[in-house]
Write a protein that holds these residues in place. Structure first.
Motif, PDB file in Angstrom:
ATOM      1  N   PRO A  78      40.049   5.298  20.320  1.00  0.00           N
ATOM      2  CA  PRO A  78      40.271   3.922  19.855  1.00  0.00           C
ATOM      3  C   PRO A  78      41.117   3.130  20.840  1.00  0.00           C
ATOM      4  O   PRO A  78      41.936   3.707  21.567  1.00  0.00           O
ATOM      5  N   PRO A  79      40.924   1.835  20.868  1.00  0.00           N
ATOM      6  CA  PRO A  79      41.723   1.007  21.781  1.00  0.00           C
ATOM      7  C   PRO A  79      43.165   0.924  21.315  1.00  0.00           C
ATOM      8  O   PRO A  79      43.470   1.235  20.158  1.00  0.00           O
ATOM      9  N   PRO A  80      44.068   0.522  22.192  1.00  0.00           N
ATOM     10  CA  PRO A  80      45.464   0.318  21.777  1.00  0.00           C
ATOM     11  C   PRO A  80      45.555  -0.749  20.685  1.00  0.00           C
ATOM     12  O   PRO A  80      44.668  -1.597  20.556  1.00  0.00           O
ATOM     13  N   ASN A  81      46.605  -0.705  19.930  1.00  0.00           N
ATOM     14  CA  ASN A  81      46.836  -1.744  18.920  1.00  0.00           C
ATOM     15  C   ASN A  81      47.454  -2.950  19.626  1.00  0.00           C
ATOM     16  O   ASN A  81      48.673  -3.103  19.692  1.00  0.00           O
ATOM     17  N   PHE A  82      46.590  -3.780  20.188  1.00  0.00           N
ATOM     18  CA  PHE A  82      47.074  -4.896  21.004  1.00  0.00           C
ATOM     19  C   PHE A  82      47.933  -5.876  20.206  1.00  0.00           C
ATOM     20  O   PHE A  82      48.853  -6.486  20.752  1.00  0.00           O
ATOM     21  N   ALA A  83      47.635  -6.030  18.933  1.00  0.00           N
ATOM     22  CA  ALA A  83      48.399  -6.964  18.099  1.00  0.00           C
ATOM     23  C   ALA A  83      49.854  -6.529  17.945  1.00  0.00           C
ATOM     24  O   ALA A  83      50.745  -7.359  17.712  1.00  0.00           O
ATOM     25  N   ALA A  84      50.113  -5.230  18.091  1.00  0.00           N
ATOM     26  CA  ALA A  84      51.476  -4.713  17.913  1.00  0.00           C
ATOM     27  C   ALA A  84      52.296  -4.789  19.194  1.00  0.00           C
ATOM     28  O   ALA A  84      53.506  -4.532  19.166  1.00  0.00           O
ATOM     29  N   ILE A  85      51.659  -5.146  20.298  1.00  0.00           N
ATOM     30  CA  ILE A  85      52.365  -5.220  21.580  1.00  0.00           C
ATOM     31  C   ILE A  85      52.951  -6.619  21.736  1.00  0.00           C
ATOM     32  O   ILE A  85      52.215  -7.613  21.851  1.00  0.00           O
ATOM     33  N   THR A  86      54.248  -6.718  21.744  1.00  0.00           N
ATOM     34  CA  THR A  86      54.912  -8.029  21.798  1.00  0.00           C
ATOM     35  C   THR A  86      55.124  -8.525  23.223  1.00  0.00           C
ATOM     36  O   THR A  86      55.234  -9.731  23.451  1.00  0.00           O
ATOM     37  N   ASP A  87      55.178  -7.605  24.161  1.00  0.00           N
ATOM     38  CA  ASP A  87      55.342  -7.991  25.558  1.00  0.00           C
ATOM     39  C   ASP A  87      54.004  -8.518  26.085  1.00  0.00           C
ATOM     40  O   ASP A  87      53.039  -7.755  26.229  1.00  0.00           O
ATOM     41  N   THR A  88      53.929  -9.804  26.384  1.00  0.00           N
ATOM     42  CA  THR A  88      52.672 -10.433  26.774  1.00  0.00           C
ATOM     43  C   THR A  88      52.083  -9.827  28.040  1.00  0.00           C
ATOM     44  O   THR A  88      50.874  -9.549  28.110  1.00  0.00           O
ATOM     45  N   LYS A  89      52.912  -9.621  29.045  1.00  0.00           N
ATOM     46  CA  LYS A  89      52.427  -9.044  30.303  1.00  0.00           C
ATOM     47  C   LYS A  89      51.860  -7.641  30.087  1.00  0.00           C
ATOM     48  O   LYS A  89      50.821  -7.281  30.645  1.00  0.00           O
ATOM     49  N   LYS A  90      52.569  -6.852  29.278  1.00  0.00           N
ATOM     50  CA  LYS A  90      52.111  -5.504  28.998  1.00  0.00           C
ATOM     51  C   LYS A  90      50.795  -5.526  28.220  1.00  0.00           C
ATOM     52  O   LYS A  90      49.875  -4.748  28.506  1.00  0.00           O
ATOM     53  N   LYS A  91      50.701  -6.433  27.248  1.00  0.00           N
ATOM     54  CA  LYS A  91      49.480  -6.539  26.449  1.00  0.00           C
ATOM     55  C   LYS A  91      48.289  -6.895  27.327  1.00  0.00           C
ATOM     56  O   LYS A  91      47.212  -6.275  27.226  1.00  0.00           O
ATOM     57  N   LYS A  92      48.468  -7.864  28.207  1.00  0.00           N
ATOM     58  CA  LYS A  92      47.379  -8.284  29.083  1.00  0.00           C
ATOM     59  C   LYS A  92      46.967  -7.161  30.029  1.00  0.00           C
ATOM     60  O   LYS A  92      45.774  -6.904  30.235  1.00  0.00           O
ATOM     61  N   ARG A  93      47.964  -6.474  30.592  1.00  0.00           N
ATOM     62  CA  ARG A  93      47.658  -5.386  31.525  1.00  0.00           C
ATOM     63  C   ARG A  93      46.902  -4.265  30.832  1.00  0.00           C
ATOM     64  O   ARG A  93      45.891  -3.772  31.352  1.00  0.00           O
ATOM     65  N   LEU A  94      47.364  -3.855  29.657  1.00  0.00           N
ATOM     66  CA  LEU A  94      46.704  -2.784  28.922  1.00  0.00           C
ATOM     67  C   LEU A  94      45.299  -3.190  28.487  1.00  0.00           C
ATOM     68  O   LEU A  94      44.371  -2.371  28.497  1.00  0.00           O
ATOM     69  N   PHE A  95      45.133  -4.458  28.131  1.00  0.00           N
ATOM     70  CA  PHE A  95      43.810  -4.929  27.719  1.00  0.00           C
ATOM     71  C   PHE A  95      42.840  -4.896  28.893  1.00  0.00           C
ATOM     72  O   PHE A  95      41.715  -4.384  28.763  1.00  0.00           O
ATOM     73  N   PHE A  96      43.256  -5.435  30.029  1.00  0.00           N
ATOM     74  CA  PHE A  96      42.389  -5.448  31.204  1.00  0.00           C
ATOM     75  C   PHE A  96      42.029  -4.024  31.635  1.00  0.00           C
ATOM     76  O   PHE A  96      40.877  -3.736  31.969  1.00  0.00           O
ATOM     77  N   GLU A  97      43.021  -3.132  31.624  1.00  0.00           N
ATOM     78  CA  GLU A  97      42.772  -1.747  32.022  1.00  0.00           C
ATOM     79  C   GLU A  97      41.812  -1.065  31.061  1.00  0.00           C
ATOM     80  O   GLU A  97      40.956  -0.275  31.476  1.00  0.00           O
ATOM     81  N   PHE A  98      41.946  -1.372  29.774  1.00  0.00           N
ATOM     82  CA  PHE A  98      41.073  -0.773  28.763  1.00  0.00           C
ATOM     83  C   PHE A  98      39.616  -1.185  28.977  1.00  0.00           C
ATOM     84  O   PHE A  98      38.713  -0.336  28.984  1.00  0.00           O
ATOM     85  N   ILE A  99      39.364  -2.465  29.167  1.00  0.00           N
ATOM     86  CA  ILE A  99      37.997  -2.936  29.385  1.00  0.00           C
ATOM     87  C   ILE A  99      37.463  -2.443  30.726  1.00  0.00           C
ATOM     88  O   ILE A  99      36.303  -2.042  30.835  1.00  0.00           O
ATOM     89  N   TYR A 100      38.318  -2.426  31.723  1.00  0.00           N
ATOM     90  CA  TYR A 100      37.890  -2.020  33.073  1.00  0.00           C
ATOM     91  C   TYR A 100      37.461  -0.554  33.105  1.00  0.00           C
ATOM     92  O   TYR A 100      36.511  -0.196  33.815  1.00  0.00           O
ATOM     93  N   THR A 101      38.139   0.309  32.348  1.00  0.00           N
ATOM     94  CA  THR A 101      37.772   1.728  32.342  1.00  0.00           C
ATOM     95  C   THR A 101      36.365   1.947  31.787  1.00  0.00           C
ATOM     96  O   THR A 101      35.738   2.974  32.073  1.00  0.00           O
ATOM     97  N   HIS A 102      35.870   0.983  31.026  1.00  0.00           N
ATOM     98  CA  HIS A 102      34.518   1.094  30.468  1.00  0.00           C
ATOM     99  C   HIS A 102      33.477   0.398  31.339  1.00  0.00           C
ATOM    100  O   HIS A 102      32.384   0.926  31.555  1.00  0.00           O
ATOM    101  N   ILE A 103      33.792  -0.789  31.838  1.00  0.00           N
ATOM    102  CA  ILE A 103      32.797  -1.530  32.624  1.00  0.00           C
ATOM    103  C   ILE A 103      32.577  -0.888  33.987  1.00  0.00           C
ATOM    104  O   ILE A 103      31.477  -0.970  34.549  1.00  0.00           O
ATOM    105  N   LYS A 104      33.568  -0.224  34.521  1.00  0.00           N
ATOM    106  CA  LYS A 104      33.416   0.386  35.849  1.00  0.00           C
ATOM    107  C   LYS A 104      32.303   1.440  35.879  1.00  0.00           C
ATOM    108  O   LYS A 104      31.399   1.367  36.719  1.00  0.00           O
ATOM    109  N   PRO A 105      32.312   2.450  34.978  1.00  0.00           N
ATOM    110  CA  PRO A 105      31.207   3.418  34.999  1.00  0.00           C
ATOM    111  C   PRO A 105      29.866   2.826  34.606  1.00  0.00           C
ATOM    112  O   PRO A 105      28.823   3.268  35.082  1.00  0.00           O
TER     113      PRO A 105
END
Length: 300
Positions: A78-105
């Motif tokens: 399952p993806p991270p609970n993005f709504a629970a991440i209050t640090d905006t920079k961290k949320k954006k980084r984790l979101f981009f990394e999550f999508i990228y790990t799927h689109i790359k393969p």
């Protein structure tokens, strides 16, 4: 005595009937065997690329799954609970990394199929495996159908080379972030839908909370986030709505240019009712977050 005199006649009649039945059984078996042979899967599927003979109709085939999968990607995780991440920079980084790990393969899979298609196109003759590969791709990418058999193999390959191509991760990441509110929207968390993809059959997804009466539109439900991303790539590469984007990408290929995001945005004007305002917002997001630099299109 009269019956005995007629016995040779009856004997001959019985023997004749038995012979007829025997011959009939042989003909029936022969007919059945011929039907089976005519459906041999080893028979040619597409015409030789140097001929103009029409391609035969194709059977319905299952979707070609990515040929290359990263062992580091857990599709069911399952993806991270993005709504629970209050640090905006961290949320954006984790979101981009999550999508990228799927689109790359997924992109690697598309690229692998594309390279094989280019190799086949250079060959003077094709093997049965190559013909079957082209056939499956052609059906998956809607280049040919059961109702259409007028295209030559050369035409099929030309159209496939326009459709079977990668989508820059920067574009995928920006659209996913925009459409899913950084993975926090109801459709992302409840339906694994990160791209605002609609469906219109009853029970195909989640109904919008503020949907107008008498409307049937729903947001498509996906088993996993990866399924959502894979469907998005099929949508961009198949739908007539995004033919312009594919033409722009094809022109880059023909000119020997790397596939870049900004020109492709002109082919996404119909993705949202907002039109140019939508693509302008995507471009701003891509530039601000340096998505092309941080999440490049590998081995394009």
């Amino acid at each position: 005595m009269k019956y005995l005199e007629r016995w040779p006649f009856f004997s001959a009649l019985i023997i004749s009937l038995l012979v007829c039945l025997f011959i009939y059984s042989i003909l029936i078996k022969s007919s059945t065997d011929t039907t089976i042979v005519s459906g041999n899967e080893a028979s040619p599927i597409l015409v030789d690329k140097n001929k103009t003979k029409k391609s035969p109709k194709v059977a319905k085939v299952k979707e070609i799954l990515p040929a290359t999968k990263s062992s580091q990607v857990d599709e069911k995780k399952p993806p991270p609970n993005f709504a629970a991440i209050t640090d905006t920079k961290k949320k954006k980084r984790l979101f981009f990394e999550f999508i990228y790990t799927h689109i790359k393969p997924i992109n690697q899979s598309i690229l692998k199929n594309r390279k094989k298609l280019i190799r086949i196109n250079k060959q003077a003759s094709l093997s049965d495996d190559d013909q079957e590969f082209i056939n499956k791709l052609a059906y998956t990418y809607r280049v040919i159908s059961e109702q259409e058999d007028t295209k030559t193999q050369a035409q099929v390959i030309d159209e496939l080379l326009i459709k079977v191509d990668v989508i820059p991760p920067a574009l995928v990441l920006a659209q996913a972030a925009n459409e899913s509110a950084w993975g926090t929207s109801r459709f992302a968390t409840k339906a694994n839908n990160y791209f605002g993809i609609w469906c219109f059959k009853k029970g195909c997804g989640l109904a919008p909370l503020k949907r107008e009466k008498n409307k049937t539109n729903q947001v498509r439900l996906f088993p996993t986030p990866r399924d959502s991303i894979l469907y998005y790539t099929k949508l961009i590469n198949n739908s007539r709505t995004y033919q312009k984007l594919r033409n722009i990408r094809s022109a880059m290929r023909q000119n020997g240019e790397p596939i870049s995001v900004e020109p492709l945005l002109a082919g996404l004007l119909k993705y949202s009712e907002r039109g140019k305002a939508y693509t302008k917002e995507l471009l701003s997001m891509i530039r601000h977050n340096q998505l092309e630099k941080k999440y490049p299109l590998v081995n394009q």
